[in-house]
Scaffold this active site. Structure first.
Site, PDB file in Angstrom:
ATOM      1  N   HIS A   1      -2.282  -5.338   1.476  1.00 12.66           N
ATOM      2  CA  HIS A   1      -3.580  -5.995   1.304  1.00 12.66           C
ATOM      3  C   HIS A   1      -3.328  -7.415   0.829  1.00 12.66           C
ATOM      4  CE1 HIS A   1      -7.631  -6.846  -0.241  1.00 12.66           C
ATOM      5  NE2 HIS A   1      -7.000  -7.356  -1.295  1.00 12.66           N
TER       6      HIS A   1
ATOM      7  N   LYS B   1       0.825  -1.215   0.000  1.00 14.68           N
ATOM      8  CA  LYS B   1       0.000   0.000   0.000  1.00 14.68           C
ATOM      9  C   LYS B   1       0.862   1.270   0.000  1.00 14.68           C
ATOM     10  CE  LYS B   1      -3.982  -2.147   2.282  1.00 14.68           C
ATOM     11  NZ  LYS B   1      -4.964  -2.019   3.385  1.00 14.68           N
TER      12      LYS B   1
HETATM   13  P1  CMP Z   1      -7.386  -4.526   3.497  1.00 15.78           P
HETATM   14  O1  CMP Z   1      -6.873  -5.921   3.667  1.00 15.78           O
HETATM   15  O2  CMP Z   1      -6.808  -3.734   2.388  1.00 15.78           O
HETATM   16  O3  CMP Z   1      -8.972  -4.568   3.305  1.00 15.78           O
HETATM   17  C1  CMP Z   1      -9.807  -3.498   3.703  1.00 15.78           C
HETATM   18  C2  CMP Z   1      -9.075  -2.442   4.437  1.00 15.78           C
HETATM   19  O4  CMP Z   1      -9.854  -1.498   5.134  1.00 15.78           O
HETATM   20  C3  CMP Z   1      -8.218  -3.083   5.488  1.00 15.78           C
HETATM   21  O5  CMP Z   1      -7.137  -3.745   4.873  1.00 15.78           O
HETATM   22  C4  CMP Z   1      -7.851  -1.884   6.378  1.00 15.78           C
HETATM   23  O6  CMP Z   1      -6.653  -1.254   5.994  1.00 15.78           O
HETATM   24  C5  CMP Z   1      -8.975  -0.893   6.081  1.00 15.78           C
HETATM   25  N1  CMP Z   1      -9.681  -0.511   7.284  1.00 15.78           N
HETATM   26  C6  CMP Z   1      -9.748   0.727   7.765  1.00 15.78           C
HETATM   27  N2  CMP Z   1     -10.492   0.755   8.877  1.00 15.78           N
HETATM   28  C7  CMP Z   1     -10.898  -0.504   9.111  1.00 15.78           C
HETATM   29  C8  CMP Z   1     -11.719  -1.123  10.122  1.00 15.78           C
HETATM   30  N3  CMP Z   1     -12.261  -0.417  11.102  1.00 15.78           N
HETATM   31  N4  CMP Z   1     -11.915  -2.455  10.036  1.00 15.78           N
HETATM   32  C9  CMP Z   1     -11.380  -3.183   9.007  1.00 15.78           C
HETATM   33  N5  CMP Z   1     -10.622  -2.653   8.030  1.00 15.78           N
HETATM   34  C10 CMP Z   1     -10.382  -1.331   8.084  1.00 15.78           C
END
Ligand code: CMP
Length: 144
Positions: free
Chosen positions: A117, A11
């Site tokens: 991610h 990211k």
């Molecule tokens: P990622 O695996 O990219 O998938 C969704 C993303 O939302 C997650 O990683 C986090 O970086 C982001 N995110 C931000 N706030 C939250 C939250 N409260 N709960 C879960 N994911 C979150």
């Protein structure tokens, strides 16, 4: 049978702070082979489409703003049981809860700026791989 391919995105926080090389090295030391990679900056509509599953969540707007804030690096990774193996290697969403030695424990700043991610199922891995990599990219990766 679980699939052998998954998608990671390094990211913008990690790319911008010069951690991409260390993260790729850690993934390789966990047994992943990098089959394709790109560096690009997502536009808002692309980020919205990629994270469409989260569009009703309160963090959707900050998430897409963050993901469009700078360059990111999608990686097509290969390993047996790839989806679960990658989620294990990157650790919990919140780095405070991530296991020692995982990508997020070592390199993430916060739950919102969490360095990487990973696809959460084989079906989503195939969708996310197609989102970033065309057939041409994939064919040339197979030759290497
Ligand atoms: P990622 O695996 O990219 O998938 C969704 C993303 O939302 C997650 O990683 C986090 O970086 C982001 N995110 C931000 N706030 C939250 C939250 N409260 N709960 C879960 N994911 C979150």
């Amino acid at each position: 049978m679980p699939g052998t391919r998954t998608l990671a995105i390094i990211k913008p926080d990690a790319v911008g702070s010069g951690k991409a090389g260390k993260i790729i090295a850690l993934l390789e030391s966990n047994g992943f082979k990098v089959r394709a990679c790109r560096m690009l900056r997502l536009a808002q509509p692309q980020a919205g489409a990629f994270y469409e599953v989260h569009k009703e969540r309160p963090f959707f707007a900050p998430l897409t703003a963050f993901m469009t804030s700078g360059a990111c690096m999608p990686l097509l990774l290969e390993k047996d049981n790839a989806v679960l193996a990658l989620r294990d290697a990157i650790g919990a969403t919140d780095p405070k809860e991530a296991r020692d030695g995982t990508v997020r424990k070592l390199y993430a700043e916060s739950k919102e700026r969490n360095a990487i991610h990973a696809s959460d199922s084989d079906d989503n891995a195939e969708r996310e791989i197609r989102f970033f990599f065309s057939d041409v990219d994939l064919l040339s990766a197979m030759d290497s």
